[in-house]
Design an enzyme around this catalytic site. Structure first.
Site, PDB file in Angstrom:
ATOM      1  CB  SER A   1      -0.880  -0.041   1.167  1.00  0.00           C
ATOM      2  OG  SER A   1      -1.704  -1.326   1.181  1.00  0.00           O
TER       3      SER A   1
ATOM      4  CD  GLU B   1     -24.903  14.349  13.511  1.00  0.00           C
ATOM      5  OE1 GLU B   1     -26.348  14.837  13.661  1.00  0.00           O
ATOM      6  OE2 GLU B   1     -24.592  13.419  12.620  1.00  0.00           O
TER       7      GLU B   1
ATOM      8  CG  HIS C   1      -3.492   0.678   5.093  1.00  0.00           C
ATOM      9  ND1 HIS C   1      -4.252   1.879   4.986  1.00  0.00           N
ATOM     10  CD2 HIS C   1      -3.278   0.369   3.757  1.00  0.00           C
ATOM     11  CE1 HIS C   1      -5.130   1.635   4.029  1.00  0.00           C
ATOM     12  NE2 HIS C   1      -4.071   0.929   3.443  1.00  0.00           N
TER      13      HIS C   1
ATOM     14  CG  PHE D   1     -28.162  13.578  16.814  1.00  0.00           C
ATOM     15  CD1 PHE D   1     -28.989  12.413  16.940  1.00  0.00           C
ATOM     16  CD2 PHE D   1     -28.505  14.092  16.372  1.00  0.00           C
ATOM     17  CE1 PHE D   1     -30.177  12.232  17.216  1.00  0.00           C
ATOM     18  CE2 PHE D   1     -29.828  14.064  16.608  1.00  0.00           C
ATOM     19  CZ  PHE D   1     -31.114  13.738  16.137  1.00  0.00           C
TER      20      PHE D   1
END
Length: 617
Positions: free
Chosen positions: A36, A361, A73, A386
């Site tokens: 990656s 949120e 990562h 929330f």
């Protein structure tokens, strides 16, 4: 590497070094994500060589650009960049993932060049929105925010919350770089290499989108140059290959999170041209810049007379406005419920420091984290229920060491007719579980104002639970309410039971005490306004003085709330066992008037008095 003469060959050489170092560090650790990292090496090589403005010797320089690895990562790539910039040594690079090393599996601000912890996917870009908002609207400085994103995390809804808000606020200082390497952890991503899918969505959200070959340094260079000239946010969609540069890793499924084994390391490095020690003099920011809001002073807090009635959510709004008037570094964010949380008072007075995050949120909390990176003092407000939607962002903010102030209104069944979807009944447990958090629940307006002022100076993540209904003012404006304390409202030498309330149940406890007094039963009332840290000594003293008998009443589920916090405090002193009655919400509520719901769920004055009678026989 001299940026004045660097070109494709130099960029390719640096990219190969970044790949080699990503392999070396992860193979040495026996874990990590080299493939990656390898896919984005060309993207980062050109960025750090030509476009990034950063003084690694002065990471607190307020003019520095901000580079956030949303795909955390890929930390081997980030750490390899730090080595190339001369910020860390090769010896430190090879401590990757070792116990005690600064180079953890995913980046954290233990490294001075890392703004925030990443690794829970879908967070870096939303946080970058907050940093970019601060740059454009608060600092008004020319630094840029660069965010490296993974294609797998584009499935996260928080990424699209970020896309909406970046466009709405016209963040021309934000560049998102999508490393479209096709492969996720277990399979191909939903869109694979269909870059036009990402680009068309970005354009639909109002972004400028550029598709590019992520392994062509000249094309990458042109894309970055184009990004700098736009009047809004830019997404660079870079087609890459996972494990690029090594034949047995390149575009091979099933290699996510797997280091090259030691027996194959030499062959991998040979394909990359061996190891190298190229160094890059990263451009430093031009001139000077400022960070933070400027002047701060002591707030002239609002006050209420004894016997007045005011909702603690209303007092929160009035106090926030007062603190904002005294401190230019205070900013407010809301999830489009500011007329309910009362943060609208701040918004009306200081619109330049108020940011509407609409019904998003996750983005609201992320933006607050980003603003804290720039040393602002963010207060984010919504219904307490929330915040559960944004809990992963709150959890990660603690790892980042961010300073956030969260206000959650509409707590418990006392909100009344709106019903259970709006009732926060797990928020105390949720916020108590956050590392280093402060959890407050005031019961009257003057207490609320004093606590709001303290929140501005409280490090870590602080959470205030506010009430929808109006409650009587029971404390004078002169009283102090230190975080970590409690208030004894009534006491005598004849007290037989301690009643501990918090928020709405403090007022029910007072009513219960009045009723019990007519039966010659004397009780001590403790207002547990600071739930974490809790006043363990004060609670222990009260309960031990009343025959080890205690009733806790709270408008919350029994798990993880005030009752368990009290029991933990009592367990610390090793005293005699207590007779304990815990009144909490134990069945699913519905709609009704506040007083009906408090009674139905057994947390009103009548039920508190009944529990006391049971304890005294």
């Amino acid at each position: 590497m001299d940026q004045r003469t660097a070109g494709s060959e130099e960029w390719r050489a640096l990219a190969q070094q970044l790949r080699a170092d990503s392999i070396r560090s992860s193979t040495g650790a026996g874990s990590g994500h080299p493939t990656s990292s390898m896919s984005a090496a060309d993207l980062m090589s050109v960025l750090m060589s030509k476009y990034l403005r950063y003084d690694f010797d002065e990471p607190e320089n307020p003019g520095n650009d901000h580079l956030i690895f949303s795909k955390g990562h890929a930390s081997p790539l980030l750490y390899s960049m730090y080595k190339a910039a001369g910020a860390i040594t090769d010896e430190e690079l090879m401590t990757f993932r070792e116990f005690g090393s600064r180079l953890q599996g995913h980046p954290t601000p233990v490294l001075p060049w890392v703004d925030v912890a990443t690794g829970s996917l879908g967070q870096g870009l939303p946080i970058g929105i907050g940093v970019a908002l601060a740059g454009k609207y608060l600092d008004e400085e020319p630094y840029r925010v660069w965010v490296l994103c993974g294609d797998s995390e584009m499935a996260e809804g928080s990424m699209w919350e970020a896309f909406q808000h970046a466009s709405f606020y016209k963040l021309d200082n934000l560049v998102a770089i999508l490393d479209m390497n096709r492969l996720g952890q277990t399979r191909e991503t939903m869109d694979g290499w269909n870059g036009d899918h990402y680009a068309s969505r970005a354009r639909a959200f109002g972004w400028h989108a550029i598709e590019v070959d992520g392994h062509d340094p000249e094309a990458i260079d042109n894309a970055y140059s184009e990004a700098l000239g736009n009047d809004g946010p830019t997404l660079i969609v870079a087609k890459t290959k996972k494990g690029y540069g090594v034949s047995f890793l390149e575009d091979v499924d099933g290699m996510h999170g797997k280091p090259v084994t030691p027996d194959r390391e030499e062959a991998a490095l040979e394909e990359l041209g061996g190891t190298n020690d190229l160094r890059v003099d990263v451009h430093k920011p031009d001139g000077t810049a400022s960070t933070g809001g400027g002047s701060t002073g002591e707030a002239d807090l609002p006050t209420w007379e004894l016997g007045d009635e005011e909702a603690t959510r209303g007092a929160y709004g009035a106090a926030l406005k007062a603190v904002g008037g005294a401190r230019d570094d205070v900013v407010a964010l809301d999830g489009e419920v500011s007329n309910s949380t009362h943060s609208q008072e701040f918004a009306e007075e200081y619109p330049e420091r108020y940011f509407e995050m609409f019904i998003a949120e996750q983005q609201m909390v992320a933006a607050a984290v980003g603003m804290s990176v720039r040393r602002y003092v963010p207060f984010a407000s919504s219904f307490a229920a929330f915040f559960s939607r944004a809990y992963d962002f709150i959890r990660m903010a603690a790892i980042s060491g961010a300073d956030l102030r969260l206000s959650g209104s509409h707590a418990g069944v006392s909100i009344g007719e709106d019903g259970p979807s709006q009732m926060a009944l797990e928020d105390i447990a949720m916020m108590r579980a956050v590392h280093g958090s402060t959890v407050l629940q005031p019961s009257d307006a003057n207490q609320t104002a004093k606590l709001v002022a303290q929140m501005a100076d409280t490090s870590g993540i602080s959470f205030m639970r506010t009430l929808r209904p109006k409650t009587p003012v029971i404390y004078s404006a002169e009283e102090d309410f230190p975080i970590g304390g409690s208030k004894t409202i009534a006491s005598s030498d004849d007290d037989e039971v301690t009643i501990i309330g918090s928020g709405i149940t403090v007022h029910e406890a007072i009513k219960a005490a009045d009723a019990l007094a007519g039966e010659n039963i004397s009780v001590r009332i403790v207002d547990c306004y600071s739930i974490k840290p809790i006043d363990a000594a004060g609670i222990q003293a009260a309960v031990r003085a009343t025959g080890n008998r205690v009733v806790v009443a709270e408008d919350h589920w029994p798990e993880g709330g005030v009752g368990e916090a009290v029991l933990s405090a009592l367990a610390e002193d090793g005293g005699e066992p207590v007779e304990f009655r815990h009144l909490a919400v134990t069945k699913m509520p519905g709609s009704g008037k506040s007083e009906e719901l408090l009674s139905s769920h057994g947390i009103d004055a009548e039920h508190i008095a009944r529990a006391v009678r049971e304890l005294v026989g």
